[in-house]
Write a protein that holds these residues in place. Structure first.
Motif, PDB file in Angstrom:
ATOM      1  N   ARG A  16       0.306   5.395 -11.009  1.00  0.00           N
ATOM      2  CA  ARG A  16       0.815   5.595  -9.656  1.00  0.00           C
ATOM      3  C   ARG A  16       2.274   5.171  -9.516  1.00  0.00           C
ATOM      4  O   ARG A  16       2.914   5.477  -8.521  1.00  0.00           O
ATOM      5  CB  ARG A  16      -0.026   4.804  -8.657  1.00  0.00           C
TER       6      ARG A  16
ATOM      7  N   ASP B  80      -2.959   8.821  -2.240  1.00  0.00           N
ATOM      8  CA  ASP B  80      -2.559   7.882  -3.289  1.00  0.00           C
ATOM      9  C   ASP B  80      -3.415   6.623  -3.268  1.00  0.00           C
ATOM     10  O   ASP B  80      -3.621   5.986  -4.315  1.00  0.00           O
ATOM     11  CB  ASP B  80      -1.081   7.519  -3.117  1.00  0.00           C
ATOM     12  N   ASN B  81      -3.910   6.241  -2.097  1.00  0.00           N
ATOM     13  CA  ASN B  81      -4.715   5.021  -1.989  1.00  0.00           C
ATOM     14  C   ASN B  81      -6.216   5.276  -2.065  1.00  0.00           C
ATOM     15  O   ASN B  81      -6.998   4.311  -2.086  1.00  0.00           O
ATOM     16  CB  ASN B  81      -4.398   4.290  -0.681  1.00  0.00           C
TER      17      ASN B  81
ATOM     18  N   PHE C 162       0.811  -1.215   0.000  1.00  0.00           N
ATOM     19  CA  PHE C 162       0.000   0.000   0.000  1.00  0.00           C
ATOM     20  C   PHE C 162       0.850   1.272   0.000  1.00  0.00           C
ATOM     21  O   PHE C 162       0.305   2.373   0.018  1.00  0.00           O
ATOM     22  CB  PHE C 162      -0.923   0.013   1.226  1.00  0.00           C
TER      23      PHE C 162
END
Length: 603
Positions: A548, A538-539, A209
């Protein structure tokens, strides 16, 4: 100064490489290095090692190369106590500074031996980390730990801990010892996270992640947040600081391709070989050059002799009492500053440094394996390495270095240049660090380095750390407005929020003192804000893996499974037979008997 992520990935995840069937050469066989090659080219062309991971060079060569690794890590290790001296309120207590320097070298040696013996078992040097500096400065900036007025009597304010009245303390050392005990406690507890991540095997899960857009602002802000410290040191004499920077740039860049003729004894005769001396010791030569000039200007009375005049801090005789008053031998021991204290706010703030250090070390493991003639490290070796690094941080907290421990990339780069990847050489380095850490006068000598010289070294080192963070963006699509928004917002917020909180002390008042301290520490830690915002955005903001940068990373990682090599070099010594005898050990992710599905499919 760490390697860029590009160098780490190229060094670590490059596909299969050939082993060496011939025996290592005896004697000082240092081939002429290709000084014009980058580290990536060196790996792509194959690293023809003189001594690989399990080889045992002659004792004299172990000492010589071990001392070289010590010198390479010198600048990064000594910078930590010099940065912390002021916020810890050590002031002019040069004996305390020398003891801190001795302690951090001593513990770095212990951690190096631990990592090379039972950790990853790769030739990796462990030392102080800048990842812990930012949260440390945030903790010490709390009103509770502000330095007292130097003109006031030494007072230890205990009412903040137990609501008692201030107590007069005869020993002025208690002022800085109480602060370093707080840092010790924060590192001691937060490092348990690293141990859990390693021994439980959660490292791989966490990294799924965390992408470049979370790592880039985190590491970038480590360097950028330290500009005030560099400015304070350089401000003592900008001319000396600029000279130090110019010397470091001269040796590391302009003269990096210049090889110096040196003599070695081989095959019963003396031989001349070319050696990249400037490239390997650029920081040391630059610092010594500025130090030497300050010494000449001091003995010739060119520099002012009054402390209130500009340029006084460039004198080399300010701290001579540290050398004369320091004992010849000082053996650091656990709890030498007292029993560590623990507070929730300090622990949570320090966890940001633990996570940043963990991410960096994993890249170092792959790079080191490639340059030491070892196969890419299996999952159990990475898990065990991170766990042992956490144990090393606990040792650093118990001994009281004021910092943690992490792997040093500049020493990994030296493996490709010297073509000696022996584990025994780094273990010799660890022993040297322990011995020199006990020698009290040795640590005291470095206190005489003038502040402007240290400031010049900081300018280069902190700038490199910030640049390493930016280098993570090479895998990201920078034409994407999504990525630019995440990067810009997280980085800028990491600068704005801590500045605002510092300029508005006491603005947070929830009615719960502990909660107020947690909020202040976290929101004045630049790297935490930048990394946290980058991670969340970003997640949560939609984006493809290619956009990404995740896909490019995964492609590199998958190449690891293509290498079919003997992994016995990662086995824990004296335990292999016992561990294979019982099936229950197959389920422990830090033991050699443990294999992931990917590793099982490749065997």
């Amino acid at each position: 100064m760490r390697l860029t992520t590009e160098e780490k990935i190229e060094l670590g995840f490059n596909p299969a490489f050939g082993g060496r069937d011939e025996q290592p050469q005896l004697g000082v066989d240092i081939e002429e290095p290709h000084s014009g090659e980058t580290l990536e080219e060196m790996v792509d062309n194959g690293v023809d090692l003189v001594y690989s991971l399990n080889d045992r060079p002659p004792w004299y060569l172990c000492i010589l190369l071990g001392f070289q690794h010590y010198i390479l890590a010198f600048g990064g290790i000594i910078a930590v106590p010099l940065i912390l001296a002021e916020p810890l309120c050590i002031g002019d207590n040069n004996i305390a500074k020398s003891q801190l320097i001795s302690t951090i070298f001593f513990v770095s040696g212990l951690c190096t031996l631990l990592q090379t013996a039972v950790g990853t078992r790769l030739p990796i040097l462990q030392g102080g980390t800048f990842s812990f500096i930012t949260p440390t400065l945030a903790i010490l900036a709390l009103p509770k730990w502000q330095c007292p007025d130097p003109n006031a009597p030494a007072i230890l304010s205990m009412q903040l801990q137990n609501d008692t009245s201030p107590q007069q303390v005869e020993n002025s050392d208690e002022i800085w010892m109480s602060r370093i005990r707080e840092i010790q406690g924060a590192i001691l507890v937060s490092s348990l996270l690293q141990i859990v991540l390693g021994f439980s095997g959660l490292v791989g899960l966490v990294l799924k992640f965390i992408g470049p857009l979370a790592i880039a602002p985190t590491i970038n802000l480590i360097g950028m947040s330290l500009f005030i410290e560099a400015g304070k040191k350089c401000g003592g004499h900008w001319g000396i600081a600029a000279l130090t920077v110019c010397l470091i740039l001269l040796f590391s860049q302009y003269l990096s391709k210049v090889d110096v003729p040196m003599i070695a004894y081989k095959d019963k005769k003396w031989k001349v070989f070319q050696y990249p001396l400037f490239k390997l010791f650029s920081a040391l030569f630059g610092m010594c050059g500025g130090w030497l000039l300050c010494f000449v200007l001091t003995i010739s009375d060119v520099l002012p002799s009054k402390s209130d005049q500009y340029g006084f801090s460039a004198r080399t005789d300010i701290s001579l009492d540290a050398v004369t008053n320091s004992p010849w031998f000082h053996v650091p021991y656990p709890g030498q500053w007292g029993l560590p204290t623990v507070s929730l706010s300090s622990v949570l703030g320090m966890m940001a440094g633990v996570l940043a250090s963990t991410m960096e070390s994993i890249g170092d493991y792959y790079a080191c394996a490639r340059l030491s003639g070892a196969p890419p490290p299996p999952t159990h070796a990475i898990n065990r390495g991170i766990a042992v690094e956490g144990i090393g941080c606990i040792l650093a907290a118990l001994w009281g270095t004021g910092n943690g421990t992490t792997s040093y990339s500049q020493n990994i780069a030296a493996l490709g240049i010297t073509k000696v990847g022996s584990r025994l050489v780094l273990q010799t380095t660890g022993i040297l660090m322990i011995v020199l850490g006990i020698f009290g006068k040795f640590g005291a000598v470095f206190i005489t380095i003038p502040d402007p010289v240290i400031g010049g070294m900081f300018l280069v080192m902190f700038g490199m750390i910030a640049a390493v963070g930016i280098s993570n963006l090479q895998y990201v699509d920078l034409n994407s407005s999504r990525n630019l928004l995440i990067l810009g917002f997280s980085t800028f917020s990491g600068l704005v929020l801590p500045t605002w909180f510092h300029s508005n002390p006491g603005i947070i008042d929830t009615g719960i003192k502990e909660l107020d301290q947690v909020i202040v520490v976290l929101f004045t830690t630049h790297m935490f804000i930048g990394g946290f915002l980058g991670f969340i955005l970003d997640n949560t903001i939609p984006g493809t893996d290619k956009e990404r940068g995740i896909k490019n990373w995964q492609d590199k990682v998958q190449e690891e499974s293509k290498s079919l090599c003997d992994l016995s070099c990662y086995d824990i010594p004296f335990c292999s037979g016992f561990l294979k005898r019982f099936k229950c050990f197959q389920y422990l992710p830090f033991l050699p008997s443990y294999k992931t599905k990917t590793e099982e499919a490749s065997t």
